[in-house]
Structures are given as C-alpha cells and as structure tokens.
Design an enzyme around this catalytic site. Structure first.
Site, PDB file in Angstrom:
ATOM      1  N   LYS A 157       7.540  45.524 -78.034  1.00  0.00           N
ATOM      2  CA  LYS A 157       8.467  44.449 -78.339  1.00  0.00           C
ATOM      3  C   LYS A 157       9.378  44.193 -77.150  1.00  0.00           C
ATOM      4  CE  LYS A 157       7.436  44.035 -82.825  1.00  0.00           C
ATOM      5  NZ  LYS A 157       7.016  42.780 -83.500  1.00  0.00           N
ATOM      6  N   LYS A 253      -1.233  37.463 -91.168  1.00  0.00           N
ATOM      7  CA  LYS A 253      -0.534  38.464 -91.979  1.00  0.00           C
ATOM      8  C   LYS A 253      -0.548  38.001 -93.430  1.00  0.00           C
ATOM      9  CE  LYS A 253       2.717  39.865 -88.328  1.00  0.00           C
ATOM     10  NZ  LYS A 253       4.140  39.853 -87.905  1.00  0.00           N
TER      11      LYS A 253
END
Length: 334
Positions: A157, A253
């Site tokens: 990230k 997702k």
C-alpha cells in the site's frame, strides 16, 4: 436452481462479528485494528447456508445499515426469494453479497453438490494469493517485506506522491518477489506518469487504482509501462464500459459486486473484453474468501489474503499452505 419454495420455510439470521487484525491494517484512507463483518445464515429444514460480507464506509455502508437491509428481506426469503430476484432487490454491496453467498451455500447443500459445480466449473483448483503489506514507514514496510520475502507475490500500500521510497525499501528487502502497488486513489495523473517508470524499474507488475474513482478519464493520458487495475472505480458490470478502455485489469471483490452471482457475470464479460482479472477481498475470514475462490480460478492475480491478516481466522476455515489456498471443505462453505 434448487426449489426453495418447498416447506419448511426458509429462515434468515443476521449477525455482526468482530475479528481482531494482527497489528493494524493501514491504507491511504486510514487504519483499522479489527474487521467488522456481517454474517447471513439461511436455514431450510436440515440445511444451512452462510455468507459473510464487510460493510465499507468508503462506499457509504455501515454495519447497522447492512444488517437492516438484509433483515428487511426476511419475509421475502421465507417465501422463496431467489438469487436472480435478489439482484433486483438490493444494489451491489455488502448486504447483497452476504445473502447471495448464503443462498449459493444453501442451494449447494440442498442439491447435494458443490457450489462450484452449480456454477459450471468442472473442478476447483488451489490458488496462490498475494500478501498485503500495510502502509507504514519505509523501514517498517521493509521489515514486513523481509519477513514475507518467501511469498511469491506482495501487494504494498502507498498513500502519497512521495512514496517511491516505500517501494524501494520493499524491493530491497524482497528482491525476488513479484510486486503490486495499491495506491487506493491517492495519486493524480502527473504523479502516476512520473512514478510508473520508477515502479517498472523496481519490478512492479501492476498498479491498482492510482487515481480517485470518478477521475478515470484522466487515464487516457497515462504513458507508463506498468498495467493498471481498477478497484474502487469498478463495482459491477455497470461500470465496465467506463473502465474497459482505461485499465488493463479489474479487481473483482464480492463485497463490491454484491455477491458471487454478479461477480461470475462480471468475470465472464471482462474476459470477453480481454481484461485481466484480479480476485480481491476485504479483510475478513475464510467464510468470505471461500466463494471468491471461484472468481480466482484462472485469474492473473489472486489477492485473497484476508484471513492471513487477522489475529485468528474462524474455525473451521480455509487451509493456507504458505500462500497457497486449498479449495474449501463443505464445513467452510459451498
């Protein structure tokens, strides 16, 4: 489709569960120390089906709102609401995901088959998942990368235009591991064009959601050598036209699509357009990952490491052998 209209009636139970995260999970938008999930349980006679979802504030969801949305369909479910009709009763999101996956689980058990068989798969293969490194200082991310350097794929990230030092630190600590960078909407097009060649130099193989959702048209000016993957910008097939010409991959997702039913349809249409598939997840338990393994079949990138980020997974859960995820047993789902 298995007949859910037969007596006895179908009963719905919805609950919130809290699962501590190992340490903290940080992205560009903030940090959390626990996963708050909702679980839908559907009972029909001797058969039970379950589905798990993660309400996500970024998409305007709350745990309380998702529980209320699911509970509001209790009577309709008792009267035999099907997965197909469910797609029209709730929008894409966590509430529909939990119910949709619970219906898949229940239908498989009532039919005496596996859910993947009902979905048209001849088998379900093990897959290798990425392992996510939370946003932190370069030194801390290097330490995390060093500890996970034996894994085949790390997703790190970033959260600011000057985070190249974090990527360099991770690459130095894990020189042979494949890398993906996830910006979580933190960049602009000029920064992306500046960083992409540097990311390529460091062996980054994909950049996930570099720009804020809604600013995707700026990607027509992207000149970088690293493929881009849409995440926050794409929830279901409704956004596919807008994203198809700007991204080379999409992150599917179940919490975004609103369940396995829409996710499978999105997967098929994205493949028809030549897009690469990333099977992704929120931080959640094995119950949420299990149906996503169907989307992971043949995907270029699998990122279903949610249980690995928890202090403890549910038991029984999926079997993780290093980064390899084995297909779920019937004790888990489907």
């Amino acid at each position: 489709m298995t007949d859910l209209n037969r007596s006895p009636a179908l009963h719905l139970q919805v609950v919130e569960e809290r699962w501590p995260i190992a340490g903290a999970f940080r992205i560009a938008r903030g940090a959390k120390t626990e996963a708050r999930v909702v679980v839908a349980t559907l009972r029909h006679g001797e058969h039970t089906g379950r589905g798990e979802a993660v309400p996500y504030a970024r998409y305007g969801e709350t745990v309380e709102g998702v529980l209320a949305d699911m509970t509001a369909l209790s009577d309709d479910l008792a009267r035999g609401l099907t997965r197909e009709v469910l797609q029209t009763r709730l929008p894409p999101g966590a509430a529909r995901n939990a119910l949709d996956c619970a219906l898949w689980d229940l239908e498989a058990r009532m039919a005496g088959q596996r859910a993947w068989e009902l979905a048209g798969f001849t088998r379900l293969d093990p897959v290798k998942t990425a392992y996510t490194l939370s946003l932190d200082t370069p030194a801390a991310m290097a330490d995390a990368a060093r500890a996970a350097a034996g894994r085949p794929l790390l997703k790190l990230k970033i959260g600011a235009p000057d985070d190249l030092d974090k990527v360099e630190a991770v690459r130095g600590a894990a020189p042979r591991t494949r890398l993906i960078v996830d910006a979580n909407e933190a960049l602009d097009i000029d920064t992306l064009n500046r960083l992409a060649p540097e990311f390529a130099r460091l062996g980054v193989q994909m950049i996930e959601q570099p720009l804020p959702a809604g600013h995707d048209t700026a990607l027509v000016d992207y000149r970088g050598p690293v493929p881009l993957c849409a995440d926050e910008s794409l929830h279901s097939r409704a956004e596919l036209d807008a994203c198809a010409g700007l991204y080379q991959a999409i992150n599917i997702k179940l919490d975004k699509t609103g369940g396995l039913t829409e996710a499978l349809a999105l997967r098929a249409e994205a493949r028809a357009r030549g897009l690469m598939i990333m099977a992704g997840c929120m931080v959640a338990t094995s119950l949420a990952m299990a149906p996503a393994l169907l989307i992971a079949q043949g995907a270029e990138v699998v990122d279903l490491d949610g249980p690995l980020l928890l202090a403890k997974d549910r038991d029984p859960g999926l079997a993780f052998v290093g980064s390899m995820i084995e297909p779920p047993t019937t004790a888990v789902w489907g």
